[in-house]
Design an enzyme around this catalytic site. Structure first.
Site, PDB file in Angstrom:
ATOM      1  N   TYR A  11       0.853  -1.103   0.022  1.00 35.94           N
ATOM      2  CA  TYR A  11       0.222  -0.043  -0.037  1.00 35.94           C
ATOM      3  C   TYR A  11       0.877   1.131  -0.044  1.00 35.94           C
ATOM      4  CZ  TYR A  11      -3.252   3.533   2.111  1.00 35.94           C
ATOM      5  OH  TYR A  11      -3.908   4.580   2.535  1.00 35.94           O
ATOM      6  N   SER A  34       3.520 -11.449  -0.301  1.00 38.85           N
ATOM      7  CA  SER A  34       2.758 -12.069   0.661  1.00 38.85           C
ATOM      8  C   SER A  34       1.513 -11.337   1.053  1.00 38.85           C
ATOM      9  CB  SER A  34       3.452 -12.379   1.868  1.00 38.85           C
ATOM     10  OG  SER A  34       4.111 -10.903   2.340  1.00 38.85           O
ATOM     11  N   LEU A  59      12.459 -11.551   2.019  1.00 39.70           N
ATOM     12  CA  LEU A  59      13.796 -10.709   2.523  1.00 39.70           C
ATOM     13  C   LEU A  59      14.098 -11.526   3.930  1.00 39.70           C
ATOM     14  CD1 LEU A  59      12.626  -7.398   1.771  1.00 39.70           C
ATOM     15  CD2 LEU A  59      14.562  -8.305   0.793  1.00 39.70           C
ATOM     16  N   LEU A  84       5.085  -7.403   7.905  1.00 40.76           N
ATOM     17  CA  LEU A  84       3.913  -7.944   8.364  1.00 40.76           C
ATOM     18  C   LEU A  84       3.213  -6.710   9.046  1.00 40.76           C
ATOM     19  CD1 LEU A  84       4.412 -11.714   8.909  1.00 40.76           C
ATOM     20  CD2 LEU A  84       3.411 -10.558   6.913  1.00 40.76           C
ATOM     21  N   SER A 125       6.176   3.735  13.365  1.00 41.66           N
ATOM     22  CA  SER A 125       4.735   3.571  13.615  1.00 41.66           C
ATOM     23  C   SER A 125       4.478   4.453  14.878  1.00 41.66           C
ATOM     24  CB  SER A 125       4.154   2.413  13.517  1.00 41.66           C
ATOM     25  OG  SER A 125       3.122   2.409  13.906  1.00 41.66           O
ATOM     26  N   TYR A 150       3.388  -7.073  17.002  1.00 43.95           N
ATOM     27  CA  TYR A 150       3.726  -6.070  15.607  1.00 43.95           C
ATOM     28  C   TYR A 150       4.213  -4.951  16.191  1.00 43.95           C
ATOM     29  CZ  TYR A 150       2.970  -2.508  12.377  1.00 43.95           C
ATOM     30  OH  TYR A 150       3.271  -1.500  11.521  1.00 43.95           O
ATOM     31  N   LYS A 154       8.311  -3.143  15.788  1.00 43.75           N
ATOM     32  CA  LYS A 154       8.779  -1.501  15.291  1.00 43.75           C
ATOM     33  C   LYS A 154       9.777  -1.096  16.356  1.00 43.75           C
ATOM     34  CE  LYS A 154       6.589  -1.586  11.726  1.00 43.75           C
ATOM     35  NZ  LYS A 154       7.365  -1.560  10.464  1.00 43.75           N
ATOM     36  N   ASN A 180      -1.733   7.484  11.008  1.00 40.09           N
ATOM     37  CA  ASN A 180      -2.750   6.648  10.425  1.00 40.09           C
ATOM     38  C   ASN A 180      -2.759   6.895   8.829  1.00 40.09           C
ATOM     39  OD1 ASN A 180      -3.199   6.362  13.235  1.00 40.09           O
ATOM     40  ND2 ASN A 180      -5.140   5.147  12.412  1.00 40.09           N
ATOM     41  N   PHE A 219     -15.971   2.004  17.298  1.00 40.09           N
ATOM     42  CA  PHE A 219     -15.782   1.392  18.579  1.00 40.09           C
ATOM     43  C   PHE A 219     -15.517   2.385  19.823  1.00 40.09           C
ATOM     44  CE2 PHE A 219     -13.480  -1.763  15.720  1.00 40.09           C
ATOM     45  CZ  PHE A 219     -14.566  -2.540  15.681  1.00 40.09           C
ATOM     46  N   ARG A 232      -7.519   9.943  16.160  1.00 41.42           N
ATOM     47  CA  ARG A 232      -6.098   9.634  15.451  1.00 41.42           C
ATOM     48  C   ARG A 232      -5.846  10.905  14.494  1.00 41.42           C
ATOM     49  NH1 ARG A 232      -7.206   6.439  18.679  1.00 41.42           N
ATOM     50  NH2 ARG A 232      -7.280   4.134  18.340  1.00 41.42           N
TER      51      ARG A 232
END
Ligand code: NAD
Ligand code: WQD
Length: 337
Positions: A11, A34, A59, A84, A125, A150, A154, A180, A219, A232
Site C-alpha cells: 500500500y 505475501s 527478505l 507484516l 509507526s 507487531y 517496530k 494513520n 468502537f 487519530r
C-alpha cells in the site's frame, strides 16, 4: 540514481514508488507478494509511464537477499517497507511476526553494509508511543512498552537500526513514524488492498458505503474526547509517500545532522471516528450506516502528531484536505469492486 524499495508493491510502498519515479529516481522493488499482488506494477506504470524493476524475493531468506544486493550493488538508498502489519494477527502469530519483521530488516542491513549503501529509510509507526500522557506527541515523547508483537517489532527494528548506525557512521538512517495512513492515489490506479474483512477504519467504512458490508461499528463513544469517539491523526498516503522522497533526498545530499534520525509523519491534527464519518459523507454525498458498539480491546483513546520537526527539518508538510483524501479512498473503493 537507484533506490531499492522493499515492500514496494504494498500500500504505502506503491505510492512511494510513484513519487520516486516522478522525481526521476530509478526504482527496484523487492517483495515476496505475501500481502500484495503483481498487478500493482500495472497501476504504477499507468500513472508514471514507467514500469519499475521487480524482484520477487523473500527478505527473510538471507541468501536470496544477499543475491538481490549483488544484482543491485549500485543501490544508493533503501526504503524498507517490507513487514507484516496486522496488529490482531500478530497477537495470534507472534513468532511469524518476529521472524518476518526482524529477519527481513537484518538481512537488508547486511546487504546494505556489503554494498556500502549510504542511506536507509525505515517504516516505523506512532504505535511506539502507545497512549502518550501529553499530546501532541513529539519525537522525544517517551516510547511505551508495545501492546502487540507487531508494535514490538517496530520498537525492536528502531533499536536495531540505532545500534547499527552507531557502529557504522557511513550508514545513514531515517526512521519515519507514520500516524494513520489513509486514502489512495487520486488516479484510483493504486490504493489499499485489504485481504478479507478490513480491520482499519477507512477500508471498512468505504466497504460499508459501497454496500459490501452492512454497517460500520464505531468502537466506543465513551472516550474522554469531545464527541466520545477515539481520535487519530489520519495522513494522506500520497503526502506520506512524499515524505519518503524528501527523506531520501536529505540522506543523498548528506543534509542529515546525525546518522540516525526520527521524524513524525502526520498532519498534526486529530480527528474522531465520528468526524471522519461526517467528513466522508460531506465529501462523497454517500451516507454511512453506522452503529456505536463497545470499545475495541487494545485501542488507545487519542493520539496525534507534533510535526514541527518534519516541517522544519525535512521541509515537508501534509497538504491534502481530509475531504479530498476520503474522496480518493472512495474513488479507489469504486474502482476496485
Ligand atoms: P503492506 O502490507 O501493504 O505492504 C508491505 C509489503 O511488504 C507487502 O507488499 C508484502 O508483500 C511485503 N512483505 C512482507 N514481508 C516480506 C518479506 N519477508 N519479504 C519481502 N516482502 C515482504 O503494508 P503497508 O501498509 O504498505 O505498510 C508498509 C510499512 O509501513 C510496514 O512496515 C508497516 O508496518 C508500516 N506502517 C504501516 C502503517 C499502516 O497503517 N498501513 C502504519 C505505520 C507503519
Ligand atoms: C482507527 C480508529 C478504531 C475500525 C492501526 C495500528 C497502528 C498503525 C495504524 C501500523 C480507532 C476505530 C476502526 C472500525 C472503528 N499501524 N475503528 N471501527 O488502530 O488507530 O492503528 O493502524 O503501524 O499500529 O494499530 O487504526 O484504522 O484500525 O482504527 O470505530 O471498524 O477507528 O477504534 O479509533 P489504529 P484503525
Amino acid at each position: 540514481m537507484k533506490i531499492l524499495v522493499t515492500g514496494g508493491t504494498g500500500y504505502i510502498g506503491s505510492h512511494t514508488v510513484v513519487e520516486l519515479q516522478q522525481e526521476g529516481f530509478e526504482v527496484v522493488i523487492a517483495d515476496n507478494l505475501s500481502n500484495s499482488n503483481i498487478g500493482v506494477l500495472d497501476g504504477i506504470e499507468q500513472i508514471t509511464g514507467n514500469r519499475p524493476l521487480f524482484e520477487l524475493v523473500d527478505l527473510t531468506d538471507a541468501t536470496a537477499t544477499r543475491d538481490l544486493f549483488s544484482r543491485h550493488d549500485d543501490t544508493r538508498a533503501i526504503i524498507h517497507f517490507a513487514a507484516l502489519k496486522a496488529v490482531g494477527e500478530s497477537v495470534e502469530k507472534p513468532l511469524e511476526y518476529y521472524a518476518n519483521n526482524l529477519n527481513s530488516l537484518i538481512n537488508v542491513l547486511v546487504g546494505a553494509r556489503a554494498c556500502q549503501v549510504p542511506g536507509l529509510v525505515f517504516s516505523s509507526s506512532c504505535t511506539v508511543y502507545g497512549q502518550a500522557e501529553t499530546l501532541p506527541v513529539t519525537e522525544n515523547t517517551p516510547r511505551r512498552a508495545a501492546e502487540s508483537p507487531y508494535g514490538n517489532t517496530k520498537m525492536m527494528c528502531e533499536d536495531i537500526l540505532k545500534d547499527v548506525a552507531r557502529v557504522d557512521p557511513s550508514l545513514n538512517v531515517i526512521a519515519l513514524r507514520y500516524f494513520n495512513p489513509i486514502g489512495a492515489h487520486p488516479s484510483a490506479r493504486i490504493g489499499e488492498l485489504p485481504v478479507g474483512v478490513p480491520n482499519n477504519l477507512i477500508p471498512y467504512l468505504t466497504q460499508v458505503a459501497a454496500g459490501i458490508r452492512e454497517e460500520l461499528r464505531v468502537f466506543g463513544d465513551d472516550y474522554n474526547t469531545p464527541d466520545g469517539s477515539a481520535i487519530r491523526d489520519y495522513i494522506d498516503v500520497v503526502d506520506l509517500a512524499r515524505a519518503h522522497v524528501v527523506a531520501i533526498q536529505r540522506l543523498l545530499e548528506g543534509k542529515n545532522t546525525r546518522n540516525h534520525e526520527y521524524f513524525n509523519i502526520g498532519t498534526g491534527r486529530g480527528l474522531s471516528v465520528l468526524e471522519i464519518i461526517r467528513a466522508f459523507e460531506r465529501a462523497t454525498g454517500v451516507k454511512v450506516n453506522y452503529r456505536i458498539v463497545p470499545r475495541r480491546p487494545g485501542d488507545i483513546e487519542k493520539v496525534w502528531a507534533d510535526t514541527t520537526l518534519a516541517n522544519e527539518t525535512l521541509g515537508w508538510k501534509a497538504t491534502t484536505p481530509i475531504e479530498e483524501t476520503l474522496r480518493d479512498a472512495w474513488r479507489w473503493q469504486q474502482a476496485s469492486r
